[in-house]
Design a protein around this motif. Structure first.
Motif, PDB file in Angstrom:
ATOM      1  N   UNK A  44      33.680   5.052  32.601  1.00 48.36           N
ATOM      2  CA  UNK A  44      33.148   3.637  31.949  1.00 48.36           C
ATOM      3  C   UNK A  44      34.496   2.820  31.525  1.00 48.36           C
ATOM      4  N   UNK A  45      34.007   1.794  30.825  1.00 48.84           N
ATOM      5  CA  UNK A  45      34.969   0.854  30.864  1.00 48.84           C
ATOM      6  C   UNK A  45      34.920   1.584  29.064  1.00 48.84           C
ATOM      7  N   UNK A  46      36.124   1.934  28.550  1.00 50.35           N
ATOM      8  CA  UNK A  46      36.514   2.321  27.094  1.00 50.35           C
ATOM      9  C   UNK A  46      36.523   0.868  25.908  1.00 50.35           C
ATOM     10  N   UNK A  47      36.305  -0.635  26.060  1.00 50.95           N
ATOM     11  CA  UNK A  47      36.126  -1.869  25.901  1.00 50.95           C
ATOM     12  C   UNK A  47      37.635  -2.494  25.254  1.00 50.95           C
ATOM     13  N   UNK A  48      38.461  -1.992  25.656  1.00 54.69           N
ATOM     14  CA  UNK A  48      39.811  -2.346  24.991  1.00 54.69           C
ATOM     15  C   UNK A  48      41.198  -2.151  26.694  1.00 54.69           C
ATOM     16  N   UNK A  49      41.854  -2.196  26.336  1.00 54.69           N
ATOM     17  CA  UNK A  49      43.086  -2.561  27.109  1.00 54.69           C
ATOM     18  C   UNK A  49      44.878  -1.533  26.148  1.00 54.69           C
ATOM     19  N   UNK A  50      44.695  -0.797  26.539  1.00 58.94           N
ATOM     20  CA  UNK A  50      45.821   0.052  25.643  1.00 58.94           C
ATOM     21  C   UNK A  50      47.370   0.011  26.593  1.00 58.94           C
ATOM     22  N   UNK A  51      48.043  -0.712  25.209  1.00 53.72           N
ATOM     23  CA  UNK A  51      49.169  -1.577  25.245  1.00 53.72           C
ATOM     24  C   UNK A  51      50.295  -0.386  24.879  1.00 53.72           C
ATOM     25  N   UNK A  52      51.283   0.173  26.154  1.00 56.93           N
ATOM     26  CA  UNK A  52      52.618   0.828  25.952  1.00 56.93           C
ATOM     27  C   UNK A  52      53.851   0.073  25.199  1.00 56.93           C
ATOM     28  N   UNK A  53      54.019  -0.473  24.555  1.00 60.89           N
ATOM     29  CA  UNK A  53      55.088  -1.753  24.351  1.00 60.89           C
ATOM     30  C   UNK A  53      56.456  -1.183  24.286  1.00 60.89           C
ATOM     31  N   UNK A  54      56.432   0.181  23.962  1.00 62.36           N
ATOM     32  CA  UNK A  54      57.980   0.030  25.103  1.00 62.36           C
ATOM     33  C   UNK A  54      58.783  -0.056  26.015  1.00 62.36           C
ATOM     34  N   UNK A  55      60.213   0.525  26.099  1.00 62.44           N
ATOM     35  CA  UNK A  55      61.100  -0.182  27.198  1.00 62.44           C
ATOM     36  C   UNK A  55      60.856   0.819  28.390  1.00 62.44           C
TER      37      UNK A  55
END
Length: 157
Positions: A44-55
Motif C-alpha cells: 500500500x501507500x507508505x505515506x511518503x515519497x522516497x527521494x534518491x538525491x544522488x547523481x
C-alpha cells in the motif's frame, strides 16, 4: 585531592526534559533504513515519497526500489513537477559520510515540503541486506553482521 572527570561526563548530560525535547526533535527530522524498509514493505501507500538525491551515475550503480531519482542540484527546478507538497518526502544519499540527503532535504523544505532524511543512506540499505536495483536489475547482498542482526527480522530497537 583532585578528581578527574572522564571525557564522557566532562560536559554533564542534559536534564531529562531537555533530552526528551532534543531526541523528539531529532525524530521529526530523521528516519532510518529499517523503518523505511518496513514502511515500503508493508504494501500500500507508505505515506511518503522516497527521494534518491544522488547523481545519475550513482543511481545506476544502485538505488532503493521504488525511490524517485531527483538529484539535489535539480530540486529547485524539478520538485514541483515530481512531488506533491501534501506528501512528506524522505531523502537519502550515499551514506553517513555524505551530506547530500541533508542538502536535498534543506532545498525541499525551503520549497515548502515536509521532509525527513534517511540516516545511513544507500550504504546502510545495502549493508542491512535489503534488495536494491541497478541498471542491470534487482540484487541484494548478505546482511553485514555489524549493522543488522544475522538471525532476526529486525534489531529490536
Amino acid at each position: 585531592m583532585t578528581t578527574t572527570v572522564n571525557p564522557v561526563l566532562r560536559v554533564a548530560p542534559a536534564a531529562p526534559a531537555e533530552a526528551a525535547a532534543h531526541f523528539r526533535a531529532g525524530l521529526a527530522f530523521h528516519t532510518d533504513v529499517s523503518d523505511v524498509a518496513a514502511a515500503l514493505g508493508a504494501g500500500g501507500d507508505p505515506g511518503f515519497v522516497l527521494v534518491d538525491s544522488r547523481s545519475t551515475e550513482a543511481w545506476d550503480q544502485g538505488h532503493v526500489p521504488g525511490a524517485l531519482h531527483l538529484p539535489t542540484a535539480l530540486v529547485p527546478e524539478q520538485a514541483g513537477q515530481l512531488l506533491d507538497r501534501s506528501v512528506p518526502v524522505v531523502t537519502y544519499c550515499w551514506g553517513p559520510g555524505c551530506n547530500g540527503a541533508a542538502r536535498a532535504a534543506l532545498a525541499l523544505a525551503e520549497l515548502g515540503y515536509q521532509v525527513k532524511e534517511m540516516l545511513g543512506g544507500f550504504e546502510y540499505w545495502v549493508r542491512e541486506g535489503l534488495a536494491f536495483e541497478t541498471w542491470q536489475g534487482r540484487e541484494s547482498r548478505a546482511p553485514d553482521p555489524l549493522t543488522a542482526p544475522v538471525d532476526a527480522g529486525d534489531c529490536g530497537c
